[in-house]
Write a protein that holds these residues in place. Structure first.
Motif, PDB file in Angstrom:
ATOM      1  N   ALA B  54       0.826  -1.207   0.000  1.00 25.33           N
ATOM      2  CA  ALA B  54       0.000   0.000   0.000  1.00 25.33           C
ATOM      3  C   ALA B  54       0.864   1.262   0.000  1.00 25.33           C
ATOM      4  CB  ALA B  54      -0.933  -0.008   1.214  1.00 25.33           C
ATOM      5  N   VAL B  55       1.956   1.216   0.763  1.00 25.35           N
ATOM      6  CA  VAL B  55       2.846   2.387   0.825  1.00 25.35           C
ATOM      7  C   VAL B  55       3.489   2.630  -0.543  1.00 25.35           C
ATOM      8  CG1 VAL B  55       5.032   3.259   1.783  1.00 25.35           C
ATOM      9  CG2 VAL B  55       3.298   2.266   3.303  1.00 25.35           C
ATOM     10  N   TYR B  56       3.974   1.568  -1.149  1.00 28.40           N
ATOM     11  CA  TYR B  56       4.576   1.687  -2.483  1.00 28.40           C
ATOM     12  C   TYR B  56       3.601   2.348  -3.456  1.00 28.40           C
ATOM     13  CZ  TYR B  56       5.754   0.087  -7.216  1.00 28.40           C
ATOM     14  OH  TYR B  56       5.996   0.020  -8.568  1.00 28.40           O
ATOM     15  N   VAL B  57       2.393   1.811  -3.486  1.00 26.71           N
ATOM     16  CA  VAL B  57       1.409   2.329  -4.438  1.00 26.71           C
ATOM     17  C   VAL B  57       1.085   3.793  -4.151  1.00 26.71           C
ATOM     18  CG1 VAL B  57      -1.017   2.155  -5.170  1.00 26.71           C
ATOM     19  CG2 VAL B  57       0.387   0.090  -5.021  1.00 26.71           C
ATOM     20  N   ALA B  85      21.802   8.372 -16.914  1.00 25.19           N
ATOM     21  CA  ALA B  85      20.468   8.936 -17.131  1.00 25.19           C
ATOM     22  C   ALA B  85      19.478   7.878 -17.631  1.00 25.19           C
ATOM     23  CB  ALA B  85      20.552  10.094 -18.117  1.00 25.19           C
ATOM     24  N   PHE B  86      19.941   7.039 -18.558  1.00 27.96           N
ATOM     25  CA  PHE B  86      19.045   6.014 -19.112  1.00 27.96           C
ATOM     26  C   PHE B  86      18.581   5.041 -18.034  1.00 27.96           C
ATOM     27  CE2 PHE B  86      18.029   2.070 -21.329  1.00 27.96           C
ATOM     28  CZ  PHE B  86      17.223   2.519 -22.362  1.00 27.96           C
ATOM     29  N   GLU B  87      19.555   4.575 -17.219  1.00 27.66           N
ATOM     30  CA  GLU B  87      19.202   3.650 -16.133  1.00 27.66           C
ATOM     31  C   GLU B  87      18.221   4.287 -15.148  1.00 27.66           C
ATOM     32  OE1 GLU B  87      23.570   1.415 -16.088  1.00 27.66           O
ATOM     33  OE2 GLU B  87      23.098   2.954 -14.587  1.00 27.66           O
ATOM     34  N   ALA B  88      18.526   5.513 -14.789  1.00 26.89           N
ATOM     35  CA  ALA B  88      17.640   6.217 -13.851  1.00 26.89           C
ATOM     36  C   ALA B  88      16.246   6.354 -14.450  1.00 26.89           C
ATOM     37  CB  ALA B  88      18.215   7.588 -13.511  1.00 26.89           C
ATOM     38  N   GLY B  89      16.205   6.639 -15.755  1.00 25.44           N
ATOM     39  CA  GLY B  89      14.911   6.774 -16.429  1.00 25.44           C
ATOM     40  C   GLY B  89      14.117   5.476 -16.377  1.00 25.44           C
ATOM     41  N   VAL B  90      14.776   4.369 -16.697  1.00 30.34           N
ATOM     42  CA  VAL B  90      14.077   3.073 -16.711  1.00 30.34           C
ATOM     43  C   VAL B  90      13.596   2.712 -15.307  1.00 30.34           C
ATOM     44  CG1 VAL B  90      14.377   0.586 -17.025  1.00 30.34           C
ATOM     45  CG2 VAL B  90      15.242   2.175 -18.756  1.00 30.34           C
ATOM     46  N   ILE B  91      14.488   2.836 -14.334  1.00 32.99           N
ATOM     47  CA  ILE B  91      14.117   2.424 -12.969  1.00 32.99           C
ATOM     48  C   ILE B  91      13.044   3.355 -12.398  1.00 32.99           C
ATOM     49  CG2 ILE B  91      14.974   2.178 -10.603  1.00 32.99           C
ATOM     50  CD1 ILE B  91      17.638   1.205 -11.900  1.00 32.99           C
ATOM     51  N   GLY B  92      13.255   4.654 -12.558  1.00 31.37           N
ATOM     52  CA  GLY B  92      12.289   5.615 -12.014  1.00 31.37           C
ATOM     53  C   GLY B  92      10.914   5.451 -12.623  1.00 31.37           C
ATOM     54  N   LEU B  93      10.863   5.443 -13.954  1.00 32.85           N
ATOM     55  CA  LEU B  93       9.553   5.341 -14.607  1.00 32.85           C
ATOM     56  C   LEU B  93       8.947   3.945 -14.456  1.00 32.85           C
ATOM     57  CD1 LEU B  93      10.028   7.414 -17.886  1.00 32.85           C
ATOM     58  CD2 LEU B  93       8.962   8.100 -15.733  1.00 32.85           C
ATOM     59  N   GLY B  94       9.800   2.930 -14.403  1.00 27.19           N
ATOM     60  CA  GLY B  94       9.303   1.566 -14.205  1.00 27.19           C
ATOM     61  C   GLY B  94       8.633   1.420 -12.848  1.00 27.19           C
ATOM     62  N   LEU B  95       9.281   1.949 -11.811  1.00 24.01           N
ATOM     63  CA  LEU B  95       8.671   1.898 -10.470  1.00 24.01           C
ATOM     64  C   LEU B  95       7.377   2.696 -10.450  1.00 24.01           C
ATOM     65  CD1 LEU B  95      11.825   2.337  -8.186  1.00 24.01           C
ATOM     66  CD2 LEU B  95      10.345   0.324  -8.334  1.00 24.01           C
ATOM     67  N   ASN B  96       7.389   3.819 -11.165  1.00 25.26           N
ATOM     68  CA  ASN B  96       6.194   4.665 -11.198  1.00 25.26           C
ATOM     69  C   ASN B  96       5.017   3.948 -11.850  1.00 25.26           C
ATOM     70  OD1 ASN B  96       4.560   6.754 -13.046  1.00 25.26           O
ATOM     71  ND2 ASN B  96       5.079   7.680 -11.063  1.00 25.26           N
ATOM     72  N   ILE B  97       5.231   3.432 -13.051  1.00 26.60           N
ATOM     73  CA  ILE B  97       4.101   2.787 -13.743  1.00 26.60           C
ATOM     74  C   ILE B  97       3.703   1.503 -13.033  1.00 26.60           C
ATOM     75  CG2 ILE B  97       5.384   1.381 -15.431  1.00 26.60           C
ATOM     76  CD1 ILE B  97       2.231   3.492 -16.131  1.00 26.60           C
ATOM     77  N   GLY B  98       4.668   0.873 -12.347  1.00 24.71           N
ATOM     78  CA  GLY B  98       4.360  -0.337 -11.579  1.00 24.71           C
ATOM     79  C   GLY B  98       3.273  -0.106 -10.535  1.00 24.71           C
ATOM     80  N   ALA B  99       3.296   1.077  -9.929  1.00 22.63           N
ATOM     81  CA  ALA B  99       2.286   1.392  -8.916  1.00 22.63           C
ATOM     82  C   ALA B  99       0.894   1.445  -9.541  1.00 22.63           C
ATOM     83  CB  ALA B  99       2.618   2.717  -8.233  1.00 22.63           C
ATOM     84  N   TYR B 100       0.815   2.032 -10.725  1.00 25.38           N
ATOM     85  CA  TYR B 100      -0.482   2.070 -11.413  1.00 25.38           C
ATOM     86  C   TYR B 100      -0.911   0.684 -11.863  1.00 25.38           C
ATOM     87  CZ  TYR B 100      -0.111   7.125 -11.447  1.00 25.38           C
ATOM     88  OH  TYR B 100      -0.025   8.426 -11.051  1.00 25.38           O
ATOM     89  N   MET B 101       0.066  -0.081 -12.370  1.00 26.69           N
ATOM     90  CA  MET B 101      -0.258  -1.429 -12.843  1.00 26.69           C
ATOM     91  C   MET B 101      -0.696  -2.328 -11.687  1.00 26.69           C
ATOM     92  SD  MET B 101       2.632  -2.013 -15.752  1.00 26.69           S
ATOM     93  CE  MET B 101       2.275  -1.563 -17.464  1.00 26.69           C
ATOM     94  N   ALA B 102      -0.109  -2.108 -10.513  1.00 24.84           N
ATOM     95  CA  ALA B 102      -0.508  -2.898  -9.340  1.00 24.84           C
ATOM     96  C   ALA B 102      -2.002  -2.731  -9.092  1.00 24.84           C
ATOM     97  CB  ALA B 102       0.277  -2.467  -8.108  1.00 24.84           C
ATOM     98  N   GLU B 103      -2.464  -1.493  -9.173  1.00 20.15           N
ATOM     99  CA  GLU B 103      -3.883  -1.236  -8.943  1.00 20.15           C
ATOM    100  C   GLU B 103      -4.741  -1.835 -10.052  1.00 20.15           C
ATOM    101  OE1 GLU B 103      -3.699  -0.789  -5.802  1.00 20.15           O
ATOM    102  OE2 GLU B 103      -5.335   0.660  -5.857  1.00 20.15           O
TER     103      GLU B 103
END
Lengths: 276, 215
Positions: B54-57, B85-103
């Motif tokens: 829940a906290v992650y999301v 920058a590329f790695e940060a982009g993938v990890i940052g945005l991946g974690l971000n969209i993951g929260a939406y996908m979890a829901e």
């Protein structure tokens, strides 16, 4: 020396949601091969009692025993899961809304549990599915999907699915209540056949005629207690309790009103037809 | 509109579009993994896991993705996380969209009729077997379209990494504006390439959804 046990033995079953008592200390037994109907107004607790037998609804007090083994044992989570899964394999259940698996064909609906839990090979499972579906008159629909079946057909498949696990006991939770009137009979026929084969059955139903013609015993429940029980001839024709009489009177009146309404609708339809 | 200019620069934009596609694929894959884990955690019978999920999301859905990116890329080195920058982009945005996908996944799973689990459990299936054989196959079909919506948002969301100077479509457009002074042409070209990627992906989702449909 162990005492001879009752096949199904419900001892002081209690179920409460907070202050609301749904089952108030119910004790009853069912013999092997016996066919029992539970009737009563909605909210009487009859479905809850049925669902408590295989612990779909857990009791807050009391015990349920099947064939000498307690079903609702108090065990640590993992052990209890193992225990209840083994117990449930012996208890078939049929639901009001069929609950067939829509993503599986009729065949796979029937074979999934035996394959998974009893390790049947594809070939053995297919044979089993054919037998069971033939038994309920659904063999020619074996490769259909549930959405392609009528309600009555779905319920017959659901019965075959439950029987494929070779249960000792079958529970029916208003198996025909969600069906169109003209589809009730085909399901009733399947249940009658099971009764003739001496399957032990506990049937929660609104259909008094069916209960009267098939069951050895009728249990009338109201407000969480068993008000009266006995052979259908007694409970239906000569009930001793006032509450039973009142329920049957109301139910009969409703039944007649419904029949009258249907007859009226039919006449109206015919008149319309004639006018055209 | 300066068509000649567009014809001259478009190969560089195509290269940049490949980077946008790479970012999209990697972030969506990471998002699907994080989403599945978080959805599982949120529905766990263990309270601690439910809280973590829940906290992650709520953290990742409750803050701007741009802040998350900046925090990771610029703030990371301060706490010993050194990413390009590329790695940060993938990890940052991946974690971000993951929260939406979890829901999305959780929503699909809880919308499978409870009677299905009951029927499976009644036959003697364990919780895990009932989930795997009965609930999940139905939930997967239900989640294809809403996950498609998440993926669509994510493809466009990759434009954010321009802010940490990953050379993808949006960044490339900005860079060519600097040398050509033709913002309309450059953004127009980038927009056309985005819409092509989005349309093709959308068709793919529709195809999957149709293929998974039950009779």
């Amino acid at each position: 020396m162990t005492e001879a046990h009752k096949f199904v033995d419900i001892r002081h079953a209690q179920k409460a949601y907070g202050d609301l008592e749904v089952l108030k200390d119910i004790s009853l037994t069912v013999d092997r091969g016996e066919i029992v109907a539970i009737i009563g107004p909605s909210g009487s607790g009859k479905s809850t009692l049925l669902r408590a037998i295989n612990d779909l609804d857990s009791l807050t007090g009391g015990e349920v025993w099947l064939d000498g083994v307690q079903i609702n044992k108090n065990l640590p989570y993992r052990q209890y899961e193992k225990h209840i899964n083994a117990m449930r394999q012996q208890v078939g259940m049929v639901f009001q809304h069929f609950n067939l698996f829509p993503h599986l064909s009729v065949r796979d609906n029937v074979t999934m549990a035996p394959k998974l839990l009893k390790g049947l090979s594809d070939k053995e499972a297919d044979k089993l599915a054919e037998e069971q579906l033939n038994h309920v008159g659904m063999l020619e629909r074996i490769d259909y999907y549930p959405s392609q079946l009528s309600g009555g057909q779905k319920q017959r498949v659901a019965i075959a699915r439950a029987l494929a696990m070779q249960p000792k006991l079958m529970l029916f939770d208003e198996a025909t209540s969600a069906l169109d009137p003209e589809l009730v009979e085909e399901v009733n026929l399947v249940m009658k056949r099971l009764a003739e084969e001496h399957m032990t059955m506990i049937i929660v139903t609104h259909e008094m005629d069916f209960a009267a013609s098939v069951c050895d015993r009728v249990i009338f429940m109201d407000k969480g207690v068993v008000v009266e029980q006995g052979p259908p001839s007694v409970v239906f024709q000569n009930p001793t309790e006032e509450r039973t009489k009142e329920f049957l009177r109301k139910h009969l009146a409703q039944h007649h009103a419904q029949n009258a309404a249907e007859a009226a609708a039919l006449t109206a339809a015919q008149t319309n037809e004639g006018a055209k | 509109m300066d068509i000649e200019l567009i014809l001259k620069v478009y190969p560089y934009f195509l290269e940049a579009a490949v980077v946008t596609i790479e970012l999209s694929v990697l972030t969506v894959l990471l998002g699907l993994i994080c989403g599945a884990l978080a959805a599982a955690a949120r529905m766990s019978r263990f309270r601690l896991l439910r809280i973590i999920g829940a906290v992650y999301v709520s953290v990742f859905r409750g803050t701007p993705a741009l802040i998350q990116l900046f925090l990771l890329y610029f703030g990371g080195p301060q706490i010993g996380i050194q990413l390009d920058a590329f790695e940060a982009g993938v990890i940052g945005l991946g974690l971000n969209i993951g929260a939406y996908m979890a829901e999305t996944m959780r929503g699909a799973i809880v919308s499978v009729d409870g009677g299905q689990t009951e029927a499976a459990r009644t036959l003697g299936l364990s919780r895990a077997q009932a989930f795997r054989k009965v609930t999940l196959p139905q939930a997967m079909r239900l989640m294809i379209r809403p996950l498609g919506v998440n993926i669509n948002a994510q493809i466009k969301g990759t434009a954010l990494v321009a802010a940490i100077s990953v050379v993808e479509l949006t960044y490339t457009a900005q860079r060519y504006i600097g040398s050509t002074y033709k913002p309309f042409e450059m953004f127009f070209l980038a927009g056309v390439l985005y819409i092509i990627i989005i349309t093709v992906t959308g068709k793919g989702i529709t195809y999957l959804d149709r293929k998974a449909r039950l009779p």
